[in-house]
Design a protein around this motif. Structure first.
Motif, PDB file in Angstrom:
ATOM      1  N   GLU A  50       0.691  -1.322  -0.166  1.00  0.00           N
ATOM      2  CA  GLU A  50       0.135  -0.145   0.062  1.00  0.00           C
ATOM      3  C   GLU A  50       0.746   1.331  -0.283  1.00  0.00           C
ATOM      4  O   GLU A  50       0.703   2.228   0.902  1.00  0.00           O
ATOM      5  CB  GLU A  50      -1.066  -0.108   1.215  1.00  0.00           C
ATOM      6  N   PHE A  51       1.889   1.429  -0.934  1.00  0.00           N
ATOM      7  CA  PHE A  51       2.598   2.480  -0.986  1.00  0.00           C
ATOM      8  C   PHE A  51       2.284   2.877  -2.630  1.00  0.00           C
ATOM      9  O   PHE A  51       2.070   2.053  -3.438  1.00  0.00           O
ATOM     10  CB  PHE A  51       4.165   2.340  -1.053  1.00  0.00           C
ATOM     11  N   GLU A  52       2.349   4.063  -2.853  1.00  0.00           N
ATOM     12  CA  GLU A  52       2.283   4.831  -4.115  1.00  0.00           C
ATOM     13  C   GLU A  52       3.595   5.535  -4.508  1.00  0.00           C
ATOM     14  O   GLU A  52       3.914   6.374  -3.650  1.00  0.00           O
ATOM     15  CB  GLU A  52       0.948   5.662  -3.958  1.00  0.00           C
ATOM     16  N   ILE A  53       3.833   5.396  -5.560  1.00  0.00           N
ATOM     17  CA  ILE A  53       5.122   6.155  -6.118  1.00  0.00           C
ATOM     18  C   ILE A  53       4.848   7.659  -6.245  1.00  0.00           C
ATOM     19  O   ILE A  53       3.819   7.818  -7.335  1.00  0.00           O
ATOM     20  CB  ILE A  53       5.948   5.429  -7.217  1.00  0.00           C
ATOM     21  N   ILE A  54       5.165   8.586  -5.648  1.00  0.00           N
ATOM     22  CA  ILE A  54       4.900  10.024  -5.777  1.00  0.00           C
ATOM     23  C   ILE A  54       6.004  10.670  -6.828  1.00  0.00           C
ATOM     24  O   ILE A  54       5.642  11.195  -7.853  1.00  0.00           O
ATOM     25  CB  ILE A  54       5.149  10.880  -4.608  1.00  0.00           C
ATOM     26  N   ASP A  55       7.240  10.164  -6.808  1.00  0.00           N
ATOM     27  CA  ASP A  55       8.160  10.737  -7.582  1.00  0.00           C
ATOM     28  C   ASP A  55       9.366   9.833  -7.662  1.00  0.00           C
ATOM     29  O   ASP A  55       9.620   8.908  -6.813  1.00  0.00           O
ATOM     30  CB  ASP A  55       8.792  12.128  -7.121  1.00  0.00           C
ATOM     31  N   MET A  56      10.182   9.697  -8.664  1.00  0.00           N
ATOM     32  CA  MET A  56      11.599   8.880  -8.942  1.00  0.00           C
ATOM     33  C   MET A  56      12.462   9.803  -9.664  1.00  0.00           C
ATOM     34  O   MET A  56      12.141  10.314 -10.616  1.00  0.00           O
ATOM     35  CB  MET A  56      11.066   7.757  -9.568  1.00  0.00           C
ATOM     36  N   LYS A  57      13.587   9.629  -8.927  1.00  0.00           N
ATOM     37  CA  LYS A  57      14.819  10.065  -9.363  1.00  0.00           C
ATOM     38  C   LYS A  57      15.815   9.339  -9.604  1.00  0.00           C
ATOM     39  O   LYS A  57      15.956   8.205  -8.945  1.00  0.00           O
ATOM     40  CB  LYS A  57      15.383  11.273  -8.444  1.00  0.00           C
ATOM     41  N   ILE A  58      16.873   9.169 -10.662  1.00  0.00           N
ATOM     42  CA  ILE A  58      17.560   8.406 -11.120  1.00  0.00           C
ATOM     43  C   ILE A  58      19.118   9.065 -11.156  1.00  0.00           C
ATOM     44  O   ILE A  58      18.940  10.306 -12.014  1.00  0.00           O
ATOM     45  CB  ILE A  58      17.349   7.618 -12.322  1.00  0.00           C
ATOM     46  N   GLN A  59      20.160   8.611 -10.620  1.00  0.00           N
ATOM     47  CA  GLN A  59      21.709   9.195 -10.722  1.00  0.00           C
ATOM     48  C   GLN A  59      22.550   8.099 -11.096  1.00  0.00           C
ATOM     49  O   GLN A  59      22.479   7.299 -10.364  1.00  0.00           O
ATOM     50  CB  GLN A  59      21.951   9.741  -9.144  1.00  0.00           C
ATOM     51  N   SER A  60      23.089   8.394 -12.270  1.00  0.00           N
ATOM     52  CA  SER A  60      24.091   7.358 -12.520  1.00  0.00           C
ATOM     53  C   SER A  60      25.432   7.446 -11.608  1.00  0.00           C
ATOM     54  O   SER A  60      25.576   8.720 -11.012  1.00  0.00           O
ATOM     55  CB  SER A  60      24.573   7.670 -13.889  1.00  0.00           C
ATOM     56  N   HIS A  61      26.124   6.466 -11.603  1.00  0.00           N
ATOM     57  CA  HIS A  61      27.184   6.601 -10.701  1.00  0.00           C
ATOM     58  C   HIS A  61      28.430   5.589 -11.426  1.00  0.00           C
ATOM     59  O   HIS A  61      28.069   4.504 -11.949  1.00  0.00           O
ATOM     60  CB  HIS A  61      26.854   5.880  -9.372  1.00  0.00           C
ATOM     61  N   THR A  62      29.665   6.059 -11.476  1.00  0.00           N
ATOM     62  CA  THR A  62      30.693   5.212 -12.353  1.00  0.00           C
ATOM     63  C   THR A  62      31.981   5.551 -11.530  1.00  0.00           C
ATOM     64  O   THR A  62      32.174   6.701 -11.035  1.00  0.00           O
ATOM     65  CB  THR A  62      30.871   6.066 -13.630  1.00  0.00           C
ATOM     66  N   ILE A  63      32.728   4.629 -11.040  1.00  0.00           N
ATOM     67  CA  ILE A  63      33.977   4.586 -10.422  1.00  0.00           C
ATOM     68  C   ILE A  63      34.731   3.432 -11.183  1.00  0.00           C
ATOM     69  O   ILE A  63      34.505   2.347 -11.470  1.00  0.00           O
ATOM     70  CB  ILE A  63      33.685   4.203  -9.100  1.00  0.00           C
TER      71      ILE A  63
END
Length: 112
Positions: A50-63
């Motif tokens: 019973e969760f609704e997704i309000i917002d989603m952000k994506i951040q790439s990561h490279t090492i």
């Protein structure tokens, strides 16, 4: 389900938003697309709880030669139970797996 409908129409009890973050390592190079089934199952699990997704952000990561993406989700609890739930998801638990029966991809460096 009823809470989802009430929230859709702006009715029902409001609960404070929660956050959920998840890191996806980059898959090995391939010529075709790739569906991240593990993340899909986790999102399905959150919706079942019973969760609704309000917002989603994506951040790439490279090492060096490794990389992936961080996924940050802002979730709205749709019930009192969801509002009280600690979001600490282990994919093995929700998929009914134990470490012995998970096949390892030899092209990916797995943490022990």
């Amino acid at each position: 389900m009823i809470q989802s409908v009430l929230h859709f129409f702006g009715l029902g009890e409001k609960f404070p938003a929660k956050t959920f973050s998840y890191y996806l390592p980059a898959p090995p190079k391939r010529k075709s697309g790739y569906q991240e089934k593990e993340f899909d199952r986790i999102i399905e699990h959150l919706r079942e709880k019973e969760f609704e997704i309000i917002d989603m952000k994506i951040q790439s990561h490279t090492i060096e030669n490794h990389g992936g993406v961080w996924i940050f989700c802002l979730l709205r609890p749709l019930s009192s139970n969801a509002s009280k739930m600690e979001i600490n998801i282990d994919y093995q638990d929700i998929a009914g797996l134990n470490p012995e029966n998970i096949e390892m991809d030899p092209d990916i460096i797995h943490e022990s």
